[in-house]
Design an enzyme around this catalytic site. Structure first.
Site, PDB file in Angstrom:
ATOM      1  N   TRP A   1       0.820  -1.211   0.000  1.00  0.00           N
ATOM      2  CA  TRP A   1       0.000   0.000   0.000  1.00  0.00           C
ATOM      3  C   TRP A   1       0.847   1.250   0.000  1.00  0.00           C
ATOM      4  CZ3 TRP A   1      -4.211  -0.491  -2.251  1.00  0.00           C
ATOM      5  CH2 TRP A   1      -4.984  -1.656  -2.111  1.00  0.00           C
TER       6      TRP A   1
ATOM      7  N   LYS B   1     -12.608  -2.318   5.691  1.00  0.00           N
ATOM      8  CA  LYS B   1     -11.791  -3.285   6.418  1.00  0.00           C
ATOM      9  C   LYS B   1     -12.316  -3.439   7.845  1.00  0.00           C
ATOM     10  CE  LYS B   1      -9.306  -3.181   2.693  1.00  0.00           C
ATOM     11  NZ  LYS B   1      -8.179  -2.296   2.467  1.00  0.00           N
TER      12      LYS B   1
ATOM     13  N   ASP C   1      -2.270   6.411   6.538  1.00  0.00           N
ATOM     14  CA  ASP C   1      -3.289   5.514   5.979  1.00  0.00           C
ATOM     15  C   ASP C   1      -3.546   4.431   7.016  1.00  0.00           C
ATOM     16  OD1 ASP C   1      -4.801   3.621   4.663  1.00  0.00           O
ATOM     17  OD2 ASP C   1      -3.462   3.419   2.934  1.00  0.00           O
TER      18      ASP C   1
HETATM   19  C1  LIG Z   1      -7.579  -1.709   1.208  1.00  0.00           C
HETATM   20  C2  LIG Z   1      -6.542  -0.669   1.406  1.00  0.00           C
HETATM   21  C3  LIG Z   1      -6.378   0.389   0.498  1.00  0.00           C
HETATM   22  C4  LIG Z   1      -7.224   0.545  -0.742  1.00  0.00           C
HETATM   23  O1  LIG Z   1      -8.499   0.919  -0.466  1.00  0.00           O
HETATM   24  P1  LIG Z   1      -9.546   1.241  -1.659  1.00  0.00           P
HETATM   25  O2  LIG Z   1     -10.819   1.334  -0.941  1.00  0.00           O
HETATM   26  O3  LIG Z   1      -9.487   0.109  -2.643  1.00  0.00           O
HETATM   27  O4  LIG Z   1      -9.142   2.525  -2.280  1.00  0.00           O
HETATM   28  C5  LIG Z   1      -5.388   1.320   0.764  1.00  0.00           C
HETATM   29  N1  LIG Z   1      -4.608   1.234   1.850  1.00  0.00           N
HETATM   30  C6  LIG Z   1      -4.739   0.228   2.741  1.00  0.00           C
HETATM   31  C7  LIG Z   1      -3.844   0.183   3.927  1.00  0.00           C
HETATM   32  C8  LIG Z   1      -5.702  -0.749   2.536  1.00  0.00           C
HETATM   33  O5  LIG Z   1      -5.838  -1.756   3.419  1.00  0.00           O
END
Ligand SMILES: *Cc1c(COP(=O)(O)O)cnc(C)c1O
Length: 367
Positions: free
Chosen positions: A105, A202, A178
Site C-alpha cells: 500500500w 476493512k 493511511d
Molecule cells: C484496502 C486498502 C487500500 C485501498 O483501499 P480502496 O478502498 O481500494 O481505495 C489502501 N490502503 C490500505 C492500507 C488498505 O488496506
C-alpha cells in the site's frame, strides 16, 4: 458456524447486520429505507451527525480536527492527500513529500504522490528487513527525512504484507497516516497526526465510505487543480454534504460505531485483538507446517499472512477450511500463501476455530 477471514470488504458484526435487516424497509417509523432518504432530510442528517459524534468519542478526536465522510477509498486519497497538502505553507512547487515505504500500500501511495510533488522515500523497509522484503518497519533512526517536506506519509498497517507500526513517529512535519485496515482496532492519540484516513471496508463498514480526520490548520492549502469534491476544506465547510455522501455506508458505519461503544470502546476491543493475534501467532510459531515471516515486533494484529512449508498442500488446505466454514483464507497474489484477517468484528471463537482446524490439518497431512 461461518467465520470470514477476508481482508476486505470484510466481516461485519452480526448484530449490526441484523439491525440493518430489521430496519431495511422502514427506518425508525419513517416509512423509508435509509437508502431512499434525501441526504439533506432531518432523518439522514441525524444519522450522519450521530455517526460523526460516535466516531469522535471512540477515537477521542480533539475539537480542532474535522471528521470528513468522503468517497473514493484510500486509493483516491493517495492523490487527494498531495492535492490538499503539497501547497502547505505556500512552498515552492513541486513540493517535497516524504514517504516511508513499508509494503504494497505504501508503494501505491508513493507512485500516486509522485504526480503532485517530489517524493522522498525516507526509508524503504526492504533495505532494512533481514529477508530484503516487506517484513519489518524501519526504525525511525534510519529515516532520511527532508527538512522542507510538506508532510510525512506512513501506512500504519500494511494489509497485504502483514506489518503494523507499534509506535507513533515523532517528527517535525505533519504525519499523514493511511489507517484503512486497523483504524479503531487500537487506542491512538489523534493529536500525534495531521491527517488520518482510511477506507471503511476493512474495519468499519461497507465499501464506498472513506473516513478522513484532518487537523483544521491543514485545511485551505489545496492545489488549484484539486477537484472541489476532493478539497478537504470544501468538504469540511459543507459538513460532508458538498456532494451526496455515501448515505447507506455511513448508516452502517454508524451502527458499527454504536456496536463498538457497546463492546466497551476501542480500548476494550484492543485487548481482545491482542489476545486474538497472540493466539494465532503463538500457534504459527510452534507449528511444524506453518510459518509467519514477519519480524516479531512488527507483526500486524489485523492481517496475519502465513505459509505452509509444503506448498503442495495449499489447495487442499483452502478447500478443507472452506468445508469447515473458514472462508477467504487465500493470501494476496503478490505474497502467496495464506492470510487470516482478524478485524474487530472477528470474534475470538473464530480464531480458536481456525487454530483447531489448522492443527488437525497438520496432523492429518504433514507427517
Ligand atoms: C484496502 C486498502 C487500500 C485501498 O483501499 P480502496 O478502498 O481500494 O481505495 C489502501 N490502503 C490500505 C492500507 C488498505 O488496506
Amino acid at each position: 458456524m461461518i467465520y470470514n477471514f477476508s481482508a476486505g470488504p470484510a466481516v461485519l458484526p452480526k448484530e449490526v447486520l441484523q439491525q440493518a435487516a430489521a430496519e431495511m424497509l422502514d427506518w425508525h417509523g419513517s416509512g423509508m429505507s435509509v437508502m431512499e432518504m434525501s441526504h439533506r432530510g432531518t432523518e439522514f442528517m441525524s444519522i450522519l451527525a450521530n455517526a460523526q459524534q460516535d466516531l469522535r468519542e471512540l477515537l477521542a478526536v480533539p475539537s480542532n480536527y474535522k471528521i470528513l465522510f468522503m468517497q473514493g477509498g484510500a486509493i483516491a486519497e493517495n492523490a487527494i492527500v498531495p492535492l490538499n497538502l503539497a501547497g502547505l505553507g505556500n512552498r515552492a512547487q513541486p513540493a517535497t513529500l516524504d514517504y516511508i515505504c513499508t509494503g504494497s500500500w505504501s508503494v501505491k501511495s508513493i507512485k500516486e504522490a509522485a504526480k503532485y510533488g517530489t517524493v522522498n522515500v525516507a526509508a524503504d523497509a526492504r533495505t532494512f528487513s533481514p529477508d530484503g522484503k516487506f517484513s519489518s518497519i524501519p526504525a525511525p533512526s534510519n529515516w532520511q527525512l527532508s527538512s522542507d517536506a510538506a508532510y510525512l506519509h506512513i501506512c500504519t498497517n500494511e494489509t497485504i504484507d502483514g506489518v503494523e507500526y507499534g509506535f507513533t513517529p515523532n517528527v517535525s512535519m505533519p504525519i499523514v497516516a493511511d489507517m484503512s485496515s486497523h483504524i479503531l482496532s487500537r487506542v491512538i492519540s489523534v493529536s500525534d497526526y495531521g491527517v488520518i484516513y482510511g477506507g471503511a471496508q476493512k474495519n468499519i463498514g461497507p465499501a464506498g465510505l472513506t473516513i478522513v480526520i484532518v487537523r483544521e490548520d491543514l485545511l485551505g492549502y489545496a492545489l488549484p487543480a484539486c477537484p472541489s469534491a476532493f478539497n478537504w476544506k470544501t468538504v469540511a465547510d459543507n459538513d460532508s454534504m458538498f456532494n451526496t455522501p455515501p448515505t447507506y455506508a455511513i448508516y452502517i458505519a454508524g451502527l458499527v460505531f454504536q456496536w463498538i461503544k457497546r463492546q466497551g470502546g476501542v480500548a476494550a476491543l484492543e485487548k481482545i485483538n491482542v489476545a486474538k493475534a497472540a493466539l494465532l501467532y503463538d500457534y504459527l510459531d510452534n507449528s511444524r507446517l506453518y510459518e509467519n515471516r514477519i519480524v516479531k515486533d512488527c507483526r500486524s494484529r489485523m492481517n496475519v499472512p502465513f505459509f505452509l512449508r509444503d506448498e503442495s498442500l495449499n489447495a487442499i488446505f483452502l478447500s478443507e477450511a472452506k468445508a469447515r466454514g473458514l472462508l477467504q483464507l487465500k493470501g494476496h497474489s503478490s505474497v502467496g500463501g495464506m492470510r487470516a484477517s482478524i478485524y474487530n468484528a472477528m470474534p475470538i471463537e473464530g480464531v480458536q476455530a481456525l487454530v483447531a482446524f489448522m492443527d488437525e490439518f497438520e496432523r492429518q497431512y504433514f507427517k
